[in-house]
Design an enzyme around this catalytic site. Structure first.
Site, PDB file in Angstrom:
ATOM      1  N   VAL A  63       0.813  -1.226   0.000  1.00 20.24           N
ATOM      2  CA  VAL A  63       0.000   0.000   0.000  1.00 20.24           C
ATOM      3  C   VAL A  63       0.844   1.273   0.000  1.00 20.24           C
ATOM      4  CG1 VAL A  63      -2.057  -1.034   1.069  1.00 20.24           C
ATOM      5  CG2 VAL A  63      -0.278  -0.025   2.537  1.00 20.24           C
ATOM      6  N   TYR A 154       1.967   5.827  15.983  1.00 24.66           N
ATOM      7  CA  TYR A 154       0.776   5.039  15.635  1.00 24.66           C
ATOM      8  C   TYR A 154      -0.500   5.864  15.841  1.00 24.66           C
ATOM      9  CZ  TYR A 154      -2.450   1.082  15.480  1.00 24.66           C
ATOM     10  OH  TYR A 154      -3.467   0.224  15.147  1.00 24.66           O
TER      11      TYR A 154
END
Ligand SMILES: NC(=O)c1ccc[n+]([C@@H]2O[C@H](COP(=O)([O-])OP(=O)(O)OC[C@H]3O[C@@H](n4cnc5c(N)ncnc54)[C@H](O)[C@@H]3O)[C@@H](O)[C@H]2O)c1
Length: 255
Positions: A63, A154
């Site tokens: 991706v 994150y």
């Protein structure tokens, strides 16, 4: 493969990160509900295994790579005629406080978790616009809303995915495309096993401590998230747009 009520009959669903954890469980659930699965993963063998197990098609798709996203999407559309559902699920963990996070880790987490959603969506959206139809499910995390210690890169990446989801929805509602986000709590997948090993001297004690974050006192299962993705992918959620759907065992109430 489980036989379901065919809630995704005639839908072609492209899943990123379909080789493991939530992506794999979703491929299995969707296939049991009548979907044709396009299973993709940066780990080609894992993508092909999922595809074989659900009688779908599999590809290596990274991706973070524009050419990979564009060529796989083009080939998938040539083969199946359309993509009805895009599940932007691929993602990696990033553990650490901001000042302890290397630039390399920051950029890697942003590349997979944010650029990945951008590139895969950019490859699929023109096709959905043409068809005036589609459902995109983006994988965020409850950390985007509540924060969590040691998750600077994150948390930032999943916050970006949530904001991007809302902006995408504002642009694409007029084309019959719905865009929603999933915000899981801690789900027991290989992803969690890896960060338990990397960030806790005693992974079993680490597991016991992260269980307490949920009101359920347990971690979620990949299937728990797959069922939420199923609802968002199906026409049952036709009036659900730009939603932030928590699947977190009540982690927000467990302070
Ligand atoms: N497990 C959790 O507790 C949890 C909680 C909230 C959100 N999430 C998110 O859910 C998603 C799936 O996580 P999981 O727990 O199933 O993890 P997992 O590690 O079991 O699976 C992730 C998959 O993504 C693939 N992947 C990694 N980098 C990729 C890339 N560049 N291109 C394509 N595929 C790539 C991996 O090969 C793997 O198969 C991730 O976006 C994760 O951030 C997980």
């Amino acid at each position: 493969m489980r036989e379901g009520a065919m809630r995704l009959k005639d839908k072609v669903c492209l899943i990123t990160g379909a080789g493991s954890g939530i992506g794999r469980a979703t491929a299995e659930l969707f296939a049991g509900e009548g979907a044709t699965i396009l299973a993709t993963d940066v780990d080609e063998a894992a993508a092909l295994k999922t595809a074989a197990d659900v009688a779908g098609r599999g590809w290596r798709l990274d991706v973070t790579d524009q050419a990979s996203c564009e060529s796989v999407v083009a080939e998938a559309i040539r083969e199946t005629g359309r993509i009805d559902v895009l599940f932007n699920n691929a993602g990696i963990a990033g553990v650490g406080k901001l000042h302890e996070t290397s630039l390399e880790l920051w950029e890697r987490v942003m590349a997979v978790n944010v650029r990945g959603v951008f590139l895969a969506s950019r490859a699929v959206v023109p096709h959905m616009i043409e068809r005036r139809s589609g459902s995109i499910v983006n994988m965020s995390s409850c950390i985007a809303e509540i924060g969590l210690a040691e998750r600077a890169s994150y948390g930032a990446s999943k916050g970006a995915v949530l904001a991007l989801t809302r902006c995408m929805q504002a642009d694409y509602a007029q084309f019959g495309i719905r865009v929603n986000a999933l915000l899981p709590g801690t789900i027991h997948t290989p992803f969690v096993d890896r960060y338990l090993k990397e960030s806790y001297p005693d992974p079993q004690a680490g597991l016991e401590s992260i269980k307490k974050r949920q009101l359920t006192g347990e971690l979620g299962r990949a299937e728990d998230v797959a069922y939420a993705a199923l609802y968002l992918a199906s026409d049952e959620s036709r009036f659900v747009l730009a939603a932030a759907m928590y699947v977190d065992g009540g982690v927000r109430g467990a302070k």
